[in-house]
Design an enzyme around this catalytic site. Structure first.
Site, PDB file in Angstrom:
ATOM      1  CB  SER A   1      -3.392  -6.579   5.277  1.00 51.75           C
ATOM      2  OG  SER A   1      -3.026  -6.512   3.932  1.00 51.75           O
TER       3      SER A   1
ATOM      4  CD1 TRP B   1      -5.774   0.340   4.295  1.00 51.28           C
ATOM      5  CD2 TRP B   1      -5.245  -0.656   2.365  1.00 51.28           C
ATOM      6  NE1 TRP B   1      -5.204   1.286   3.480  1.00 51.28           N
ATOM      7  CE2 TRP B   1      -4.868   0.695   2.284  1.00 51.28           C
ATOM      8  CE3 TRP B   1      -5.005  -1.484   1.277  1.00 51.28           C
ATOM      9  CZ2 TRP B   1      -4.273   1.235   1.166  1.00 51.28           C
ATOM     10  CZ3 TRP B   1      -4.417  -0.941   0.143  1.00 51.28           C
ATOM     11  CH2 TRP B   1      -4.048   0.402   0.095  1.00 51.28           C
ATOM     12  CG  HIS B   2      -6.021  -4.930  -0.230  1.00 48.67           C
ATOM     13  ND1 HIS B   2      -5.264  -5.285   0.857  1.00 48.67           N
ATOM     14  CD2 HIS B   2      -5.146  -4.617  -1.207  1.00 48.67           C
ATOM     15  CE1 HIS B   2      -3.986  -5.196   0.533  1.00 48.67           C
ATOM     16  NE2 HIS B   2      -3.879  -4.796  -0.710  1.00 48.67           N
ATOM     17  N   GLY B   3     -10.439  -3.662   0.708  1.00 47.49           N
ATOM     18  CA  GLY B   3     -11.823  -3.466   0.285  1.00 47.49           C
ATOM     19  C   GLY B   3     -12.796  -3.901   1.359  1.00 47.49           C
TER      20      GLY B   3
END
Lengths: 480, 508
Positions: free
Chosen positions: A310, A313-315
């Protein structure tokens, strides 16, 4: 065309006019064209990628449905589709990160993380038979490219959306003034959060994070709290705008945020924060990994995997992975000490449902989330260490000696920011108690309701951080 | 069934009316908010233009040189010519062209004066300049353009101007709907933002001109030797100059090209003036060139410059007078001073004069005070006590020579004073009485009346009408003062007694 631009507002009104004027059977075409025009306006070349991704998953879905009886073939189709989508995502978003900078990333197509995750969710749902493969390509294309949500979510599910994009459903969508009004009110709330608050807070946050060594510890701590609000208002604001626009077109999109900072535990926080993503990870990663069905150790491992991914996924950065890892750790530690905590409460006769205890839990959760956001915001280890160093030199009075007015916002702007944050907290508390402020306003008489709407619009227009940005220093009268 | 349909129709109509009312009122509020938050600088400069446009005979276009060089109020007072200063800070010829085109939407001038400073510049966009210039300059240039365009409502010419002067499409938006830019001013609004009548009251513009009062004590004067070359190619500025001249020809407007004074000039300036001269010859328009150091006799750099490239109030008066004489005598622009229809111009002139008198009385800098006395042709008595350091100050000397029209101050400097100058204006004629060195004069006629003047190095006195109880020179509290100045009204009444502090040491 950004979502906070004048062009976008005009675009919405034009599409809305067309949508409600054209014959009902053409509504789906209008939505599809709107989606492609909007996405194309970001970068026309990436529209091709969107179309290709749409066609690929659409065909995969159809093929998969035909092969559902053959478990092996079905699994292969799902795997190929998921891997292909993840490969595209990885190529654009993570290639630079994973090769240690040896291969330069291409310019990241906007919204790619969102629509590819939606596509992956769809194919898995077809495999699980929770949805049927969509035969109508237009409905499926709208699902992938629905313009309010394509740039920043929510990451919708095929089960919720596909039925709404079918021609038969859209034909029933009428010009309902109340629904449209509710949609616009939701959009206003989103714009207020994004333009008036998030972008205003960003000025202070960017100033402090830009050179933390120049600021005192108290200011750095305050800024970390402000960033906690900034990222919430920014993301929740965008989600509200998306949900509001969808509502204007008669489409219901899932909620993405539910007063996350009123959470009483980290697990609770994740039930309230970016709900569409956390539920996506739960449904398509955590559960397939075994969830909590394969023993305690495996459960903790699964949690860590989910949160690390997760974070990723954000960066594409170690700080994001670290941020995810910290949240995973919070959850694991929380689960490990849960029994101890309960026993302590029993021993001390503390009622877990009491207001005070809940309040303390909320504050502790907020602090933990707040600390993790620092990892999310920093650009490198040096900056992180500098910030941590600042924490040792806290002088509380610098919060009141006017230093805060030297961080890019003048007094009026700082006051607006503070009152705005208080307002959102109040609204969140009311929502938590089941009181919907927008409904309360809608139920008021016209002479109360309209001034509230006008006032909100004017506040957004006047105080929102949009447009060219007036800098009085550029306008000091230079005769020479 | 029909009843239900009717009810539905009624409901729809009611909804439509409600939606219309909501958005109409919202629009009204947004327009109101736009008016309040709008930066008022442009309105301050051009409000009088919009009001008086149909009576304007001459328009002045150019850069801040024009803003600082031409005072239309003086032009009216001296020659009765009605003009407006459309100069804008940093304005080059392309901007002048568009200012001209937009002004034509309001007026039909008989004459247009175009200053050709920066004729060498080969670009017409103001936001993207030649390489090497910083982004800050771009932003400043954009802000200057706002000063000259914000007052205009949206029109064909305004849109054309924005498209032609601004390259960046995003930046164009802030010109076409300036709320995009100015809504941010919500936190710095002042009373004048809510009260339109205050724009003009707080304006520092006089019919578009801007007066700089400062005097530069150690002004650098640098003029290169004349060169004969012209600019190597038709620059964008040259092309736009032709466009202005074309438009003037088409509309039968007389055109004048100017190059206003600079105390520092370089080869490029010469090349620009040579080019302007060539164009003027080819197109048959006059060119008033005030650049050459040796031949220009309009101003004196030492006392008339605000800085190295702009004239001050004194220089402005001289340039305006010179250009006005040309417009009056050669181009025969009409004198409107006796025309009752032009009463508004008389009023503006009156307001300007009282404002200037107020500034003169408020001024505490000796140089500027002397400059303003000169500029306003004020009645004044100026006294330099014996051994005053002001005698040795070249700027004071220069101003006193201009005020008296003599070189007596140099004699006074030789003998270390005292020095007395009584300067009176009678029917626009300057009357000067000067007294140098130690002396005693009885019963001389001055604006004060029958005056006795006693001048000794340690003590001086002015007694009027035999009253020896009251010395008009303060020899007690301000005994040490280097310079004493009395500003007098029309009838000789004292409006102000001004004393230069003893420690004053001028430009040193």
């Amino acid at each position: 065309m950004g979502i906070a631009s004048l062009e976008f507002i005009v675009f919405i009104f034009v599409i809305m006019a067309i949508y409600y004027v054209v014959p009902a059977k053409l509504k789906n075409i209008v939505l599809l064209v709107a989606g492609y025009v909007f996405y194309g306006s970001q970068n026309w070349s990436y529209l091709l990628l969107l179309v290709a991704a749409t066609l690929f998953t659409y065909c995969s879905g159809l093929l998969l449905e035909k092969k559902l009886d053959n478990a092996k073939k079905a699994k292969t189709i799902v795997l190929v589709t998921v891997i292909a989508n993840l490969f595209v995502l990885g190529w654009f978003k993570y290639i630079n990160f994973f090769t240690g900078g040896k291969i330069e990333s291409l310019i990241l197509p906007v919204g790619i993380s969102f629509y590819l995750f939606m596509s992956i969710g769809y194919i898995i749902d077809v495999y699980r038979k929770t949805v049927e493969a969509e035969k109508n390509i237009i409905a499926y294309a709208i699902f992938v490219s629905f313009f309010p949500i394509i740039l920043a979510g929510p990451i919708e599910r095929a089960g919720n959306m596909l039925s709404q994009f079918k021609r038969t459903y859209l034909m029933e969508v009428k010009f309902d003034t109340e629904k449209i009004r509710d949609g616009f009110v939701r959009m206003l709330w989103g714009y207020f959060q994004k333009l008036v608050l998030a972008d205003r807070i960003a000025v202070v946050v960017n100033a402090v994070y830009g050179s933390p060594e120049k600021c005192g510890g108290a200011i750095v701590i305050l800024t970390s709290i402000l960033y906690t609000f900034q990222i919430y208002f920014d993301f929740a604001g965008y989600s509200s705008i998306a949900i509001g626009i969808a509502k204007v077109f008669g489409i219901e999109v899932m909620e993405n945020f539910k007063a996350p900072y009123l959470a009483t535990s980290i697990a609770d926080f994740w039930r309230r924060w970016h709900i569409s993503l956390s539920s996506w990870f739960r449904d398509y990663l955590y559960i397939p990994l075994g969830g909590n069905r394969k023993g305690i150790s495996r459960k903790y491992l699964n949690i860590m995997i989910v949160f690390l991914l997760s974070g990723l996924w954000h960066g594409a950065g170690w700080n994001f992975i670290l941020w995810g890892g910290v949240h995973g750790l919070y959850q694991v530690v929380g689960a490990v000490v849960q029994n101890v905590r309960k026993k302590m409460c029993d021993l001390l006769h503390i009622r877990e449902e009491s207001f005070g205890f809940k309040g303390i839990k909320t504050i502790i959760t907020f602090c933990l989330v707040n600390m993790a956001w620092i990892l999310f915001r920093v650009t490198d280890m040096e900056q992180l260490l500098c910030i941590i160093k600042r924490f040792k030199e806290v002088w509380i009075w610098e919060l009141f000696d006017g230093s805060i007015y030297n961080l890019g916002l003048d007094k009026a702007n700082v006051h607006l920011m503070i009152w705005g944050i208080i307002l959102v907290i109040i609204v969140d508390i009311l929502n938590e108690k089941g009181i919907c402020v927008s409904k309360c306003i809608a139920n008021e008489r016209l002479w109360i309701r309209w001034p509230i709407y006008w006032g909100t619009i004017l506040v957004i227009l006047l105080c929102g951080m949009w447009g060219a940005g007036f800098n009085a220093n550029n306008f000091i009268y230079y005769q020479f | 069934m029909e009843e239900v349909l009717m009810q539905n129709k009624k409901k729809k109509l009611y909804s439509a009316i409600k939606i219309f009312c909501f958005f109409f009122l919202l629009l009204v509020f947004i327009i109101g908010a736009g008016k309040i938050t709008k930066r008022k600088e442009s309105m301050k400069k051009y409000a009088d233009f919009v009001e008086l446009a149909d009576q304007v005979d001459v328009l002045f276009f150019g850069s801040s040189h024009v803003m600082n060089s031409i005072n239309p109020v003086q032009l009216f007072l001296e020659y009765g010519i009605t003009g407006y200063n459309m100069g804008k800070s940093g304005g080059k010829v392309p901007e002048s062209y568009w200012a001209f085109m937009n002004a034509l939407d309001y007026c039909e001038p008989k004459c247009v004066v175009v200053d050709v400073w920066a004729l060498d510049k080969d670009f017409h966009y103001v936001d993207t300049r030649n390489e090497g210039e910083s982004a800050t300059i771009d932003e400043t240039a954009i802000s200057f353009l706002h000063d000259s365009l914000d007052y205009l409502p949206l029109s064909k010419n305004k849109i054309a101007a924005v498209n032609d002067l601004i390259e960046d499409k995003e930046t164009r938006k802030e010109f076409l709907w300036d709320f995009v830019l100015y809504h941010d001013r919500w936190s710095s609004l002042k009373e004048e933002d809510f009260r339109p009548e205050m724009y003009k009251a707080n304006s520092h513009y006089d019919l578009g001109s801007f007066t700089g009062y400062e005097v530069v004590p150690n002004l650098n004067i640098f003029q290169v030797d004349k060169v004969d070359d012209v600019l190597p190619e038709d620059t964008a500025s040259v092309q736009y100059l032709h466009k202005i001249l074309d438009e003037c020809e088409k509309r039968g407007i007389k055109a004048v090209i100017t190059f206003f004074p600079l105390s520092e000039s370089y080869e490029l300036d010469w090349m620009a003036t040579n080019t302007a001269e060539k164009i003027a010859m080819e197109r048959g328009v006059p060119f008033l060139n005030m650049l050459p150091h040796d031949s220009q006799t309009v101003i004196q750099y030492k006392t008339d410059m605000f800085d190295s490239i702009h004239v001050n109030a004194n220089g402005m008066r001289k340039v305006t007078s010179s250009v006005g004489a040309y417009l009056h005598e050669v181009l025969e622009l009409e004198d409107h001073r006796e025309d009752p229809e032009y009463i508004a111009w008389e009023e503006k002139a009156g307001q300007w004069q009282s404002k200037e008198v107020g500034k003169l009385l408020d001024e505490t800098n000796l140089y500027i005070k002397l400059e303003m006395i000169l500029n306003l042709n004020a009645n004044a008595i100026i006294f330099l006590r014996g051994k005053s350091p002001a005698f040795q100050d070249s700027l004071v000397q220069e101003f006193l020579m201009q005020l008296s029209g003599t070189t007596s101050i140099l004699e006074a400097a030789d003998c270390n004073g005292p020095y007395l100058l009584v300067r009176t204006i009678n029917d626009d004629e300057v009357e000067v009485q000067e007294y140098v060195g130690e002396m005693q004069i009885e019963s001389m006629e001055t604006i004060l009346g029958d005056t006795n003047y006693i001048a000794m190095q340690p003590f001086s006195a002015i007694y009027v009408d035999g009253n020896q109880e009251y010395n008009y020179l303060d020899m007690e509290k301000n005994y040490e003062s280097s310079v004493q100045i009395m500003i007098l009204g029309q009838e000789g009444e004292i409006m102000q007694q001004f004393y230069v502090r003893p420690e004053w040491n001028g430009s040193k």
